[in-house]
Design an enzyme around this catalytic site. Structure first.
Site, PDB file in Angstrom:
ATOM      1  N   SER A 198       0.797  -1.226   0.000  1.00  0.00           N
ATOM      2  CA  SER A 198       0.000   0.000   0.000  1.00  0.00           C
ATOM      3  C   SER A 198       0.833   1.282   0.000  1.00  0.00           C
ATOM      4  O   SER A 198       0.293   2.351  -0.291  1.00  0.00           O
ATOM      5  CB  SER A 198      -0.957   0.020   1.194  1.00  0.00           C
ATOM      6  OG  SER A 198      -0.269   0.246   2.398  1.00  0.00           O
ATOM      7  N   LYS A 243       0.699   4.290   6.868  1.00  0.00           N
ATOM      8  CA  LYS A 243       0.058   5.152   5.874  1.00  0.00           C
ATOM      9  C   LYS A 243       0.522   6.592   6.070  1.00  0.00           C
ATOM     10  O   LYS A 243       1.044   6.958   7.110  1.00  0.00           O
ATOM     11  CB  LYS A 243      -1.473   5.124   6.012  1.00  0.00           C
ATOM     12  CG  LYS A 243      -2.123   3.767   5.845  1.00  0.00           C
ATOM     13  CD  LYS A 243      -2.167   3.323   4.410  1.00  0.00           C
ATOM     14  CE  LYS A 243      -2.942   2.032   4.243  1.00  0.00           C
ATOM     15  NZ  LYS A 243      -2.191   0.832   4.593  1.00  0.00           N
TER      16      LYS A 243
END
Length: 152
Positions: free
Chosen positions: A73, A110
């Site tokens: 990701s 993230k």
């Protein structure tokens, strides 16, 4: 050397490690020659000293951990599967920092997006959704990524 901590599985799972205590004599040889990516420099112009990656990469030893990434990701930010992250828990989380977060029982890494009182976790891969944090989420910003160590 790293001491392994308990592994926690998540969609982008992280395996956590603690820095090892170092002796003063430990450290790899550092060739202070300025490695050229163009034409080679003369070999007799180098100076040899010892360097500790802990001293180079860790600002606050008591608040620093390592974690190995598992997932895709964050590839757009240069964080690839199996990279080793250096995470400092003493750095305040701010907009645009890359953070290791505990979200609803799982660890993930993230980019933080903060606007007013709203927080989003933004992946750096278009195949993954942006996550809006709500009051219903069990959410903790666990630490801020300061460095990434890659194998080539």
């Amino acid at each position: 050397m790293l001491r392994k901590l308990k592994q926690v599985k998540a969609s982008d799972s992280l395996t956590f490690f603690l820095p090892k205590e170092l002796n003063e004599s430990e450290g790899a040889i550092f060739m202070d020659i300025g490695i050229s990516a163009g034409f080679p420099s003369p070999a007799d112009d180098f100076r040899e000293t010892r360097i500790s990656l802990d001293e180079e990469l860790i600002r606050n030893k008591e608040a620093t951990f390592f974690a190995r990434v598992s997932g895709q990701s964050m590839t757009g930010a240069g964080l690839d599967d199996n990279d080793l992250l250096v995470i400092d828990r003493s750095i305040p989380p701010t907009n645009n920092k890359i953070a290791v977060c505990f979200l609803d029982g799982e660890f993930t890494v993230k980019r933080l997006r903060v606007e007013g009182n709203e927080v989003w976790l933004q992946p750096e891969n278009p195949d993954y959704p942006i996550i809006k944090i709500t009051e219903e989420n069990n959410f903790i910003i666990w630490g801020i990524v300061t460095n990434v160590i890659k194998k080539v």
